[in-house]
Structures are given as structure tokens and as C-alpha cells.
Design an enzyme around this catalytic site. Structure first.
Site, PDB file in Angstrom:
ATOM      1  N   THR A 158     -35.184-105.196  51.342  1.00  0.00           N
ATOM      2  CA  THR A 158     -34.820-104.272  50.628  1.00  0.00           C
ATOM      3  C   THR A 158     -35.306-104.219  49.654  1.00  0.00           C
ATOM      4  O   THR A 158     -36.291-105.187  48.722  1.00  0.00           O
ATOM      5  CB  THR A 158     -33.536-105.380  49.279  1.00  0.00           C
ATOM      6  OG1 THR A 158     -32.444-104.838  51.362  1.00  0.00           O
ATOM      7  CG2 THR A 158     -32.744-104.233  48.286  1.00  0.00           C
ATOM      8  N   GLN A 211     -31.507-102.801  60.280  1.00  0.00           N
ATOM      9  CA  GLN A 211     -29.955-103.775  59.534  1.00  0.00           C
ATOM     10  C   GLN A 211     -28.495-103.711  58.945  1.00  0.00           C
ATOM     11  O   GLN A 211     -28.783-103.147  57.911  1.00  0.00           O
ATOM     12  CB  GLN A 211     -30.579-105.414  58.570  1.00  0.00           C
ATOM     13  CG  GLN A 211     -29.598-106.170  58.338  1.00  0.00           C
ATOM     14  CD  GLN A 211     -30.540-107.513  57.798  1.00  0.00           C
ATOM     15  OE1 GLN A 211     -30.666-107.088  56.881  1.00  0.00           O
ATOM     16  NE2 GLN A 211     -31.065-108.785  58.531  1.00  0.00           N
ATOM     17  N   HIS A 226     -26.234-108.046  60.286  1.00  0.00           N
ATOM     18  CA  HIS A 226     -26.600-109.240  59.071  1.00  0.00           C
ATOM     19  C   HIS A 226     -24.710-110.164  58.569  1.00  0.00           C
ATOM     20  O   HIS A 226     -24.864-109.778  57.846  1.00  0.00           O
ATOM     21  CB  HIS A 226     -26.944-108.444  57.441  1.00  0.00           C
ATOM     22  CG  HIS A 226     -27.554-108.771  56.130  1.00  0.00           C
ATOM     23  ND1 HIS A 226     -27.231-110.195  56.358  1.00  0.00           N
ATOM     24  CD2 HIS A 226     -28.053-108.513  55.453  1.00  0.00           C
ATOM     25  CE1 HIS A 226     -28.269-110.749  55.607  1.00  0.00           C
ATOM     26  NE2 HIS A 226     -28.516-109.733  54.690  1.00  0.00           N
ATOM     27  N   ASN A 267     -27.265-114.821  54.120  1.00  0.00           N
ATOM     28  CA  ASN A 267     -27.421-114.854  52.617  1.00  0.00           C
ATOM     29  C   ASN A 267     -25.708-114.055  51.750  1.00  0.00           C
ATOM     30  O   ASN A 267     -26.344-113.706  50.818  1.00  0.00           O
ATOM     31  CB  ASN A 267     -28.398-113.327  52.335  1.00  0.00           C
ATOM     32  CG  ASN A 267     -29.624-113.778  53.140  1.00  0.00           C
ATOM     33  OD1 ASN A 267     -30.110-114.559  53.748  1.00  0.00           O
ATOM     34  ND2 ASN A 267     -30.243-112.957  52.942  1.00  0.00           N
ATOM     35  N   TYR A 285     -23.310-112.432  52.135  1.00  0.00           N
ATOM     36  CA  TYR A 285     -23.053-111.385  52.710  1.00  0.00           C
ATOM     37  C   TYR A 285     -21.679-111.099  52.732  1.00  0.00           C
ATOM     38  O   TYR A 285     -21.370-112.087  53.542  1.00  0.00           O
ATOM     39  CB  TYR A 285     -23.959-110.141  52.782  1.00  0.00           C
ATOM     40  CG  TYR A 285     -24.938-110.042  51.995  1.00  0.00           C
ATOM     41  CD1 TYR A 285     -24.078-108.993  50.345  1.00  0.00           C
ATOM     42  CD2 TYR A 285     -26.340-109.733  52.140  1.00  0.00           C
ATOM     43  CE1 TYR A 285     -25.546-108.989  49.500  1.00  0.00           C
ATOM     44  CE2 TYR A 285     -26.985-110.476  51.413  1.00  0.00           C
ATOM     45  CZ  TYR A 285     -27.138-109.443  50.278  1.00  0.00           C
ATOM     46  OH  TYR A 285     -27.764-109.232  49.032  1.00  0.00           O
ATOM     47  N   ARG A 334     -28.855-112.066  62.245  1.00  0.00           N
ATOM     48  CA  ARG A 334     -29.098-112.515  61.977  1.00  0.00           C
ATOM     49  C   ARG A 334     -28.070-113.972  61.055  1.00  0.00           C
ATOM     50  O   ARG A 334     -27.479-113.411  60.047  1.00  0.00           O
ATOM     51  CB  ARG A 334     -29.529-111.657  60.084  1.00  0.00           C
ATOM     52  CG  ARG A 334     -30.894-113.045  59.247  1.00  0.00           C
ATOM     53  CD  ARG A 334     -31.472-111.475  58.216  1.00  0.00           C
ATOM     54  NE  ARG A 334     -32.743-112.411  58.991  1.00  0.00           N
ATOM     55  CZ  ARG A 334     -32.951-112.236  57.443  1.00  0.00           C
ATOM     56  NH1 ARG A 334     -33.417-112.156  56.048  1.00  0.00           N
ATOM     57  NH2 ARG A 334     -35.182-112.546  57.222  1.00  0.00           N
ATOM     58  N   ASN A 385     -26.576-116.961  46.918  1.00  0.00           N
ATOM     59  CA  ASN A 385     -24.948-115.714  46.491  1.00  0.00           C
ATOM     60  C   ASN A 385     -23.630-116.416  46.451  1.00  0.00           C
ATOM     61  O   ASN A 385     -23.057-116.397  47.418  1.00  0.00           O
ATOM     62  CB  ASN A 385     -25.176-114.677  47.564  1.00  0.00           C
ATOM     63  CG  ASN A 385     -25.721-113.687  47.087  1.00  0.00           C
ATOM     64  OD1 ASN A 385     -26.127-113.308  45.987  1.00  0.00           O
ATOM     65  ND2 ASN A 385     -26.387-112.676  48.325  1.00  0.00           N
ATOM     66  N   GLY A 392     -41.418-111.860  55.475  1.00  0.00           N
ATOM     67  CA  GLY A 392     -41.124-111.511  54.851  1.00  0.00           C
ATOM     68  C   GLY A 392     -42.330-110.770  53.141  1.00  0.00           C
ATOM     69  O   GLY A 392     -42.773-109.566  53.465  1.00  0.00           O
ATOM     70  N   ARG A 393     -42.288-111.561  52.719  1.00  0.00           N
ATOM     71  CA  ARG A 393     -43.399-111.452  51.054  1.00  0.00           C
ATOM     72  C   ARG A 393     -44.246-110.935  51.531  1.00  0.00           C
ATOM     73  O   ARG A 393     -45.240-110.528  50.489  1.00  0.00           O
ATOM     74  CB  ARG A 393     -42.629-112.332  50.177  1.00  0.00           C
ATOM     75  CG  ARG A 393     -41.435-112.843  49.770  1.00  0.00           C
ATOM     76  CD  ARG A 393     -41.598-113.532  48.819  1.00  0.00           C
ATOM     77  NE  ARG A 393     -40.989-115.032  49.979  1.00  0.00           N
ATOM     78  CZ  ARG A 393     -41.099-116.407  49.723  1.00  0.00           C
ATOM     79  NH1 ARG A 393     -40.891-116.492  47.378  1.00  0.00           N
ATOM     80  NH2 ARG A 393     -40.720-117.539  49.984  1.00  0.00           N
TER      81      ARG A 393
HETATM   82  C1  LIG Z   1     -37.555-107.881  48.292  1.00  0.00           C
HETATM   83  C2  LIG Z   1     -37.270-108.901  49.163  1.00  0.00           C
HETATM   84  C3  LIG Z   1     -35.868-107.979  50.045  1.00  0.00           C
HETATM   85  C4  LIG Z   1     -34.910-109.093  50.954  1.00  0.00           C
HETATM   86  N1  LIG Z   1     -33.939-107.891  51.480  1.00  0.00           N
HETATM   87  C5  LIG Z   1     -33.395-108.722  52.439  1.00  0.00           C
HETATM   88  C6  LIG Z   1     -32.700-107.766  53.130  1.00  0.00           C
HETATM   89  O1  LIG Z   1     -32.959-106.456  52.839  1.00  0.00           O
HETATM   90  N2  LIG Z   1     -31.944-108.210  54.862  1.00  0.00           N
HETATM   91  C7  LIG Z   1     -32.086-109.687  54.664  1.00  0.00           C
HETATM   92  O2  LIG Z   1     -31.537-110.332  55.817  1.00  0.00           O
HETATM   93  N3  LIG Z   1     -33.564-110.336  53.987  1.00  0.00           N
HETATM   94  C8  LIG Z   1     -33.657-109.792  53.028  1.00  0.00           C
HETATM   95  N4  LIG Z   1     -34.410-110.709  51.575  1.00  0.00           N
HETATM   96  C9  LIG Z   1     -35.307-112.460  52.696  1.00  0.00           C
HETATM   97  C10 LIG Z   1     -36.212-111.754  53.536  1.00  0.00           C
HETATM   98  O3  LIG Z   1     -36.110-111.594  55.198  1.00  0.00           O
HETATM   99  C11 LIG Z   1     -36.744-113.386  54.304  1.00  0.00           C
HETATM  100  O4  LIG Z   1     -35.764-114.079  54.431  1.00  0.00           O
HETATM  101  C12 LIG Z   1     -37.132-113.994  52.877  1.00  0.00           C
HETATM  102  O5  LIG Z   1     -37.874-113.007  52.574  1.00  0.00           O
HETATM  103  C13 LIG Z   1     -38.121-115.074  53.626  1.00  0.00           C
HETATM  104  O6  LIG Z   1     -38.899-115.305  54.016  1.00  0.00           O
HETATM  105  P1  LIG Z   1     -40.573-115.089  53.417  1.00  0.00           P
HETATM  106  O7  LIG Z   1     -40.950-116.834  52.926  1.00  0.00           O
HETATM  107  O8  LIG Z   1     -41.784-114.598  54.188  1.00  0.00           O
HETATM  108  O9  LIG Z   1     -40.307-113.957  52.312  1.00  0.00           O
HETATM  109  C14 LIG Z   1     -35.315-110.242  50.862  1.00  0.00           C
HETATM  110  C15 LIG Z   1     -36.383-110.576  50.933  1.00  0.00           C
HETATM  111  C16 LIG Z   1     -37.648-110.398  49.633  1.00  0.00           C
HETATM  112  C17 LIG Z   1     -38.427-110.914  48.892  1.00  0.00           C
END
Ligand SMILES: Cc1cc2nc3c(=O)[nH]c(=O)nc-3n(C[C@H](O)[C@H](O)[C@H](O)COP(=O)(O)O)c2cc1C
Length: 370
Positions: free
Chosen positions: A25, A99, A176, A179, A181, A228, A236, A325-326
Site C-alpha cells: 500500500t 490484491q 487478501h 493482516n 482485514y 494471502r 490489527n 516488501g520493503r
Molecule cells: C509500506 C507497506 C505497505 C504494505 N501494504 C500491504 C498491502 O497492501 N497488502 C498486504 O497484504 N501486505 C502489505 N504489506 C505487508 C508486506 O506485503 C509484507 O508482507 C511485509 O512488508 C513483510 O515483508 P518485508 O519484510 O519483505 O517488508 C505492506 C508493508 C509495507 C511496509
């Protein structure tokens, strides 16, 4: 032995590598209307070397929105906006799933004033604060419990959104269910206290997720639908009294359906998108170790991975592919950097959410030939 750089058959698709861009996001859709735009197309196209891109979570209806400026997939303008994104990714040889998202209680009525209070399985507010339409943190409202009669409408909204994703040119959809939701709120008994056919037993609490998966499969076929999940995740305000019983049942039912993949978030990264620490908490259980054998198809793991740990997970068959992700936010050419063992750009948390090109499309790729 498989490596991250090997191709992977995922449902109907053949991925060029096992490096997946996690859904992220970023709150940068055009206002008013929450419409994807050229800037978003540029961002996703920069990351088209991923084996698969999973789009940021995308609301299926106005009430499904929980944060400002997140994109939707319920209006004609949004479908046209997403077409810019899918065309740009396909032109670069990439693949992208949408998603599908309903936030349930993780919302605020200012984001959908016409629809009013957020909805949930039960009228239980999460703890903490939520970002309202003005990007300000305010306390959560107590959500309205969905009436049994309203639930078929929610499933129908998911189905219409899945069809819209098809019209927008996506390669498939990810439901999704993670997390905290809406679908996760139904799954876990900390948030679901219903006494009808959507509450109580594990079978009943899983019903909505499985109905939504079936609706998505009706539109796309099983080879283009993924799910997912985040067992043991506490983000949450989530909790369940018997996580293995619940999720083993869910994985069994998803296996029976033969969907393209499951995508499971390690709880060590439970608050990656929130204000949490950047480091992973290694003291919590590993869901790939616990649930890998419970699902008979492609297993994508996410959460706190780096090159070496991801490679180990694939080599040791704890996952078929790994989502990042990050570090994908900060490294548009992540697969190439991994291949060359090149240093990574650092991400800037301050520009994760909202704003424009800064911290979005301006992270540099490696220089040609380096
Ligand atoms: C800025 C940000 C936005 C995220 N948005 C979503 C999202 O829209 N949908 C989702 O399932 N997870 C979302 N996540 C979780 C990531 O998909 C991922 O599972 C999480 O960052 C852990 O992976 P990483 O350690 O590689 O960052 C988000 C994480 C971050 C940091």
C-alpha cells in the site's frame, strides 16, 4: 535444488524467477475517486523484472476502503487507471496480480461518509488509532456487525471486483485474507463472535473466505487465483484460540480447490507496514515450517527476507518462491541486484504512504554495466 532465479510454474503462469514483489500500500492514487494514474504505472513498470508483482491492496467497494488515497477496483475510472498499470508492466515483460481487499473494521467513517460506520463480523473495535480521510490518527470507531442478509452482497462485490480486474488486464487476483482485514476478521475468533453460519466452528469462520475464493475462481479459473494469509500475525489486533486447527483447515480446503498459490506472511514481520521496528522478531513461530506441508500447491513465503535467507528457504523447500516488501520499495531492480550480489538501496519509511514521486519512483536502479 531450486534457486531464487529458477522459473516457476504457478497455476496457469510460468514465472521467470521466484522473486515476488509483495503487495505494498502506497496511498498515491488520483483524487477524487481513488484512481490509479501514470505515476503508479511508472512505479510498477520499474519493478517488472520480478517473477510476479502483486499489486497494493485494492478496495472492492467504497466501504472496503480503510486508508486515504488507496486505489479501488469498483468504478470504470479505476479500471481504466489500472489498465495503464497492467499495460506498462506487460510492455516490460512483467506479470501482475491484483490484491482484492476489504478492510472491514480497519477503517473510519470519514473515508466513506455515505456508507457510514465500518463493518465487521462482530461489533468489536480494534485497539489503537486509524488514519482518517485527512491522514490524521484518530481512535477506531466500534464497527457495525454485518447482518447475515448482507453477506451475499459482500461476496458479489468481490466477484464484480475480480471481473473488473480481468477487464483491467491483470494476470490474476490474490484474495487478501491476511493482516486483520475483513476476511481475517471472520477467520479468527478474537474478532469473530457470531452465532450464525459465519461464526463459531472453524468451518463456519472459514466460510466467507472460501466463498470469496470460489467467486474469484468462477471469474478467473483456479490457475489464476491466489490467497494471502497471516497465521499468528497480531497486526490489527488479531488473535485466535487455536491457530493450527484454524489454518490447517483453511489450507486443506484451499488445497482441494487447486488454486495457483498460497502466500503466507511470517509473523516475525507482523508490523512491517506499521510503525514497528525494522528488524524482524525471530522469537515467534515460523509459519513456513508449520504450514508448508498443509498446502499441496505453490507456497510463497514473505516477511523479513533478505537474499541469503530467501535462498535458504527455497533451497530447503520451505517455500517455492519468496515475496519481498520493503526492499522492493527501495530497489526497483531487486532481481538484478540479487543476481549480482550488489548492495541494496535503503528504504525511507517516511515516504511509504502518500505523496508523489519522492520515495516512490526515484529510487535508483544499478548503473548500466555495473
Ligand atoms: C509500506 C507497506 C505497505 C504494505 N501494504 C500491504 C498491502 O497492501 N497488502 C498486504 O497484504 N501486505 C502489505 N504489506 C505487508 C508486506 O506485503 C509484507 O508482507 C511485509 O512488508 C513483510 O515483508 P518485508 O519484510 O519483505 O517488508 C505492506 C508493508 C509495507 C511496509
Amino acid at each position: 535444488m531450486a534457486t531464487l532465479f529458477d522459473s516457476l510454474e504457478l497455476g496457469d503462469l510460468l514465472l521467470k524467477n521466484r522473486i515476488i514483489m509483495a503487495p505494498l500500500t502506497r496511498m498515491r492514487s488520483k483524487q477524487p475517486g481513488n484512481i490509479p494514474q501514470e505515476l503508479n504505472a511508472e512505479y510498477y513498470a520499474q519493478r517488472a523484472t520480478a517473477g510476479l508483482i502483486i499489486s497494493e491492496a485494492t478496495q472492492i467497494s467504497p466501504l472496503a476502503q480503510g486508508y486515504p488515497a488507496t486505489p479501488g477496483i469498483h468504478s470504470a475510472e479505476q479500471v481504466a487507471g489500472w489498465k495503464l498499470v497492467t499495460d506498462a508492466v506487460h510492455q516490460k515483460g512483467g506479470k501482475i496480480f491484483l490484491q482484492l481487499w476489504h478492510v472491514g473494521r480497519i477503517s473510519h467513517s470519514s473515508l466513506h461518509p455515505k456508507e457510514g460506520l465500518p463493518v465487521a463480523p462482530s461489533a468489536i473495535a480494534p485497539s489503537g488509532t486509524v488514519m482518517n480521510a485527512e491522514f490524521k490518527q484518530v481512535p477506531y470507531e466500534t464497527p457495525r456487525a454485518l447482518d447475515l442478509k448482507e453477506i451475499p452482497d459482500i461476496v458479489a462485490e468481490y466477484k464484480a471486483a475480480a471481473q473488473n480486474a480481468k477487464d483491467a488486464g491483470f494476470d490474476g487476483v490474490e484474495v487478501h485474507g491476511a493482516n486483520g482485514y475483513l476476511l481475517d476478521q471472520f477467520l479468527q475468533d478474537g474478532s469473530n463472535k457470531r452465532t450464525d453460519i459465519y461464526g463459531g466452528s472453524v468451518e463456519n469462520r472459514s466460510r466467507l473466505l472460501l466463498e470469496v475464493v470460489d467467486a474469484a475462481v468462477d471469474v478467473w479459473g483456479k490457475g489464476r487465483v491466489g490467497v494471502r494469509l497471516s497465521p499468528y500475525g497480531t497486526f490489527n489486533t488479531m488473535s485466535d484460540s487455536d491457530t493450527p486447527a484454524l489454518f490447517n483447515y483453511v489450507f486443506e480446503k484451499l488445497s482441494e480447490r487447486g488454486i495457483a498459490y498460497v502466500h503466507v506472511i511470517e509473523p516475525r514481520a507482523t508490523n512491517a507496514g506499521g510503525g514497528g521496528a525494522d528488524a524482524s522478531d525471530e522469537s515467534v513461530p515460523s509459519t513456513s515450517q508449520i504450514f508448508r506441508q498443509s498446502f499441496y500447491g505453490v507456497f510463497i513465503s514473505a516477511g523479513g527476507y533478505e537474499l541469503e535467507t530467501a535462498q535458504n528457504a527455497v533451497e530447503n523447500d520451505l517455500a517455492d518462491a519468496v515475496a519481498f516488501g520493503r526492499i522492493f520499495i527501495a530497489n526497483p531492480d531487486l532481481p538484478e541486484r540479487f543476481q549480482k550480489n550488489a548492495p541494496l538501496n535503503k528504504y525511507n519509511r517516511a515516504t511509504f504512504y502518500g505523496g508523489g514521486a519522492a520515495g516512490y519512483t526515484d529510487y535508483p536502479a544499478l548503473l548500466e554495466g555495473k
